[in-house]
Write an enzyme that holds these catalytic residues in place. Structure first.
Site, mmCIF file in Angstrom:
data_model
loop_
_atom_site.group_PDB
_atom_site.id
_atom_site.type_symbol
_atom_site.label_atom_id
_atom_site.label_comp_id
_atom_site.label_asym_id
_atom_site.label_seq_id
_atom_site.Cartn_x
_atom_site.Cartn_y
_atom_site.Cartn_z
ATOM 1 N N GLU A 391 0.821 -1.211 0.000
ATOM 2 C CA GLU A 391 0.000 0.000 0.000
ATOM 3 C C GLU A 391 0.857 1.264 0.000
ATOM 4 O O GLU A 391 0.472 2.280 -0.585
ATOM 5 C CB GLU A 391 -0.968 -0.002 1.185
ATOM 6 C CG GLU A 391 -1.954 -1.160 1.194
ATOM 7 C CD GLU A 391 -2.774 -1.281 -0.085
ATOM 8 O OE1 GLU A 391 -2.912 -0.271 -0.811
ATOM 9 O OE2 GLU A 391 -3.248 -2.391 -0.375
ATOM 10 N N HIS A 394 1.682 2.121 -3.514
ATOM 11 C CA HIS A 394 0.625 2.931 -4.118
ATOM 12 C C HIS A 394 0.711 4.388 -3.654
ATOM 13 O O HIS A 394 0.620 5.320 -4.454
ATOM 14 C CB HIS A 394 -0.747 2.382 -3.716
ATOM 15 C CG HIS A 394 -1.158 1.145 -4.420
ATOM 16 N ND1 HIS A 394 -1.122 1.013 -5.791
ATOM 17 C CD2 HIS A 394 -1.652 -0.032 -3.940
ATOM 18 C CE1 HIS A 394 -1.577 -0.187 -6.127
ATOM 19 N NE2 HIS A 394 -1.896 -0.837 -5.024
ATOM 20 N N HIS A 397 3.613 6.307 -5.021
ATOM 21 C CA HIS A 397 3.318 6.562 -6.429
ATOM 22 C C HIS A 397 2.417 7.803 -6.532
ATOM 23 O O HIS A 397 2.669 8.721 -7.328
ATOM 24 C CB HIS A 397 2.626 5.337 -7.034
ATOM 25 C CG HIS A 397 2.486 5.383 -8.525
ATOM 26 N ND1 HIS A 397 1.895 4.364 -9.244
ATOM 27 C CD2 HIS A 397 2.835 6.315 -9.444
ATOM 28 C CE1 HIS A 397 1.909 4.665 -10.532
ATOM 29 N NE2 HIS A 397 2.459 5.853 -10.679
#
Length: 600
Positions: A391, A394, A397
């Site tokens: 996570e 993510h 990112h």
């Protein structure tokens, strides 16, 4: 594992996400929502006028982005407040208001795309030349042109926008039933104590050593789903019909084509994933045989799939320990990446603990202008350690993208989303294998990798095959009954897991508890993303800085380029079967490494 599941108000503040950084309180949200609602009519001034001149076009697009950015804040706050306690009716209503605002905005802006597509390319280019600020939208214009055949008239676009809230009803009904209403029974642990089953505890129970407890948990969960199977079949059928309705309305040949075209992914990527994985199913069968041998059971059952096959080892990981391991694992990505990760822990990006009514599972969320929040339901195990790394992949990112790109391109497509998250997991695996001295723990991590691969590549591809089957069946006019869904899903498990697995009848009902079947051909991207991530992580470990630079640039690109092209620039070509083939080779090598280490 604590026997008590906390109420939301009992969770320590430091273990909750800082949603007050978005809106200081609910009243502020309400005021912002009312303000936004009053501004939506400002789009009316541009209807029918986008082709008048460059300035009008620019002002219309800027106003649309402004409204979308504001509604993103409102929706993010509302849905995350709801997810932290889905039984809280106030936040359920707040989320409904947010959905309503999104629907209103879609209606008010439905004319934009058809009017843009009505502009002659020469006129649009002249506008861009006249108003240099319009060059920001060049990639967006190019994307629209590629979708031209599937964009409808103003009236039809507005009608579809109005229908969107209705089309989301099946997904919302599934979420309410699965997260808030459904209750699992308690079972007795090995000491005779009652233990309440929850979504968050289910996999942990299946990972336990006590086979009797695993069997009890497995049967209890799927007996519960069996009681609701017709309702779940209705919600899933409604979702599939909604996908098909939207696809047919936009003149696509199938719902799958419509879903993939939104990010310009060729259908061949989907097809060759299933074909390549099915060609390598003997590797999964070999892993199942190893699992059966290591567990020393006469029959291997579905409830034996998650328990570690490395015996006599306690490998618990607290949240505090997990933070240290993840920080150490991502060091190959450079100091800037590490500092961003540390900031996430310090600034309360993460909602850590499970509490009553909290949405199950884990995700990364947030929007442009907020922290890239993370939802967890923490359990002290290796699975949660890897989930945390995933996570944060993510979220970082998102952080790189939002801090580099303008709002228009400040997000990324689903197709590339799983690359950054899975790469973090790959680096964590590499870090643990390199630093662990304990043979049993190293075997545990090797097994964890193999099990993760099974779950991410083999299982998600099986999901993708199931999703394609149910859409094709519905597109041909056949009903999706609970019994049919269960039979199809059961048969896929038989094919994928092979002759050494006893495929228990209960597993046929697993389709009822998988939320990703409501995400419109989402799941295949876990497998493709995993394959790309393994290739990129290998480049980062072996090449060093050049590969790191390519990857960080990939994180910064957002949606300013096509996903296939972004990955090519990062170092992998997903239009070929090579990344999936490479992933299968890695699985085989790791399987062999574990087999040899167990014999030593």
């Amino acid at each position: 594992m604590s026997e008590k599941v906390l109420e939301r108000h009992e969770v320590p503040k430091e273990d909750t996400w800082d949603l007050e950084a978005i809106f200081s309180n609910d009243n502020e949200w309400e005021k912002s929502a009312e303000s936004l609602k009053s501004k939506l009519s400002e789009m009316d001034a541009f209807r029918g006028k986008l082709g008048d001149n460059a300035e009008t076009l620019y002002q219309a697009l800027r106003k649309q982005l402004e409204l979308e950015e504001q509604i993103g804040l409102l929706y993010t706050y509302a849905h995350m407040r709801h997810d932290q306690d889905t039984s809280n009716s106030f936040y359920a209503a707040l989320q409904d208001k947010a959905y309503g605002l999104v629907s209103l905005l879609n209606q008010k802006t439905a004319f934009v795309t058809p009017e843009l597509l009505a502009l002659e390319e020469t006129k649009l280019n002249a506008f861009i030349k006249e108003k240099k600020e319009l060059s920001l939208f060049a990639h967006m214009f190019d994307q629209l042109q590629k979708q031209k055949a599937h964009v409808l008239s103003n009236e039809e676009e507005e009608l579809l926008a109005r229908a969107k809230e209705v089309l989301n009803a099946s997904s919302q009904a599934f979420s309410a039933l699965n997260n808030a209403d459904i209750e699992f029974p308690s079972i007795q642990d090995k000491n005779g104590k009652d233990l309440q089953i929850t979504h968050g505890r289910f996999i942990s129970l299946l990972q336990g050593k006590d086979r009797t407890v695993r069997k009890k948990a497995f049967e209890a969960v799927y007996q519960t789903y069996n009681s609701y199977k017709n309702t779940f079949a209705a919600t899933l059928s409604g979702q599939v019909k909604g996908d098909i309705f939207t696809a047919q309305s936009r003149r696509y040949e199938s719902a799958r084509e419509a879903a993939l075209s939104s990010t310009h992914i060729p259908l061949a990527v989907y097809d060759q994933l299933i074909t390549t994985v099915e060609e390598h199913l003997p590797l999964l069968h070999r892993y199942v045989s190893l699992r059966k041998k290591c567990l020393d059971v006469e029959e291997l059952h579905m409830y034996d799939l998650y328990t570690p096959i490395v015996k006599d080892i306690e490998y618990q990981v607290t949240y505090e320990e997990a933070q240290k391991e993840v920080i150490a694992a991502v060091k190959p990505l450079g100091d800037e990446y590490v500092q961003k990760l540390k900031k996430g822990f310090e600034q309360r990006w993460v909602d850590v603990q499970e509490n009553k009514g909290k949405r199950s599972g884990a995700y990364s969320s947030g929007t442009y202008g907020t922290m890239p929040y993370i939802l967890m339901n923490w359990q002290d195990d290796v699975d949660n350690l890897f989930t945390l790394a995933h996570e944060f992949g993510h979220s970082l990112h998102s952080d790189y993208t939002r801090s580099t790109q303008p709002y228009l391109y400040g997000d990324y497509t689903i197709f590339v989303a799983e690359v950054a998250s899975t790469l973090n997991e790959a680096l964590l695996h590499h870090h643990l294998i390199q630093t662990l001295d304990d043979k049993q723990k190293k075997l545990y991590i090797l097994n964890y990798f193999l099990e993760g691969f099974r779950g991410t590549v083999f299982r998600q591809t099986m999901f993708a095959e199931f999703e394609q089957m149910i859409h094709e069946r519905s597109e041909s006019g056949e009903a999706l009954t609970a019994d049919d869904l269960t039979s199809m899903y059961y048969d896929l498990n038989v094919k994928y897991y092979g002759p050494d697995m006893v495929v228990d009848k209960e597993i046929g009902l697993e389709w009822a508890r998988i939320p990703h079947f409501y995400y419109n051909f989402y799941v295949f991207q876990y497998a493709t993303g995993y394959s790309a991530a393994q290739a990129l992580s290998k480049q980062i470990i072996e090449e060093g800085q050049p590969a790191v630079d390519r990857f960080i640039e990939f994180l910064k690109t957002g949606s300013s380029d096509y996903p296939i092209e972004m990955l090519k620039k990062a170092g992998v070509d997903m239009t070929t079967s090579q990344p999936v083939e490479q992933a299968m080779k890695l699985f085989e090598e790791t399987l062999k490494q574990m087999e040899e280490l167990m014999e030593s």
